[in-house]
Design an enzyme around this catalytic site. Structure first.
Site, PDB file in Angstrom:
ATOM      1  N   SER A  96       4.621  -5.025  50.928  1.00  8.43           N
ATOM      2  CA  SER A  96       5.835  -5.815  50.779  1.00  8.43           C
ATOM      3  C   SER A  96       5.596  -6.865  49.693  1.00  8.43           C
ATOM      4  CB  SER A  96       6.216  -6.479  52.109  1.00  8.43           C
ATOM      5  OG  SER A  96       7.440  -7.184  51.972  1.00  8.43           O
ATOM      6  N   TYR A 110      15.497  -7.455  44.319  1.00 11.96           N
ATOM      7  CA  TYR A 110      14.142  -7.036  44.700  1.00 11.96           C
ATOM      8  C   TYR A 110      13.762  -7.622  46.048  1.00 11.96           C
ATOM      9  CZ  TYR A 110       9.013  -6.966  44.651  1.00 11.96           C
ATOM     10  OH  TYR A 110       7.686  -6.810  44.993  1.00 11.96           O
ATOM     11  N   LYS A 114      12.680  -5.814  49.750  1.00  9.05           N
ATOM     12  CA  LYS A 114      11.445  -6.074  50.474  1.00  9.05           C
ATOM     13  C   LYS A 114      11.720  -6.650  51.860  1.00  9.05           C
ATOM     14  CE  LYS A 114       8.365  -4.632  47.541  1.00  9.05           C
ATOM     15  NZ  LYS A 114       7.485  -3.487  47.863  1.00  9.05           N
TER      16      LYS A 114
END
Length: 213
Positions: A96, A110, A114
């Site tokens: 992660s 982004y 995650k």
């Protein structure tokens, strides 16, 4: 992927396009039959575009979610099914990022991917913790991996190094021990967790403004 003899297989597979439906699950199943069974899986696939939230297109967002989150769900659940069917113990570690919990300009989409990844880890762990299957995430800060796929300007790396509590950014070797621990039996009572491995960067910066004289 790690076997019980501590050998590795399935590293760096550019021929696997995570954006194409139906490619990842058969690949893992084939590796299992050809080189397995496996005691663990490290799933480190991901992409990192730097783009402002209001400039992120629907296609870019969808691509990030597919590569960074959906592919992990497929990999994790495929391994769960295979190992449970074979009555094996298994540990999966996915990569992660501290971005999942820390806002930074240019990383909104982004970070969302995650954060979704970490939610997947918790959900699959809960559903399988009584079946001998564990899954955890490792969340590094910035890692200087010199990847041609996610190229980063060197002046940006230098700026991050200056702001870091250690005066440098991480390299892959800083992250590997945490991954290996989560794969090992020593972490047998840990599942569904995200382990931050960032050298203290998420604590803040020693160079940030303060009121001390």
């Amino acid at each position: 992927m790690e076997t019980s003899k501590h050998s590795f297989t399935g590293l760096d597979l550019p021929e696997v396009d995570l954006k194409v439906n139906g490619t990842l699950r058969p690949m893992i199943e084939t590796k299992w039959l050809e080189s397995g069974p496996f005691d663990g899986l490290v799933f480190a696939a991901g992409m990192f575009p730097a783009i402002l939230a209001d400039e992120t297109s629907e296609d870019q967002f969808d691509e990030l979610m597919v590569v960074n989150a959906r592919s992990a769900l497929i990999a994790i659940t495929t391994m769960a099914r295979l190992t449970v069917a074979d009555s094996r113990q298994c540990s999966v570690v996915v990569i992660s990022s501290t971005a999942a919990a820390r806002a930074r300009t240019g990383t909104t989409a982004y970070a969302a991917s995650k954060a979704a990844l970490e939610a997947i880890v918790r959900g699959v762990a809960l559903e399988n913790c009584s079946r001998g299957f564990r899954v955890n995430a490792v969340a590094p800060g910035f890692v200087d991996g010199s990847s041609p796929l996610n190229a980063v300007p060197r002046d940006y790396v230098a700026a991050l190094s200056t702001a870091s509590p250690h005066g440098r950014v991480a390299i892959p070797q800083d992250i590997t021990p945490a991954i290996m621990w989560l794969l090992s039996a020593e972490s047998h009572w840990v599942t569904g967790q995200t382990l931050v491995v960032d050298g203290g960067t998420s604590l803040g910066s020693q160079n940030a403004p303060n009121w001390l004289k």
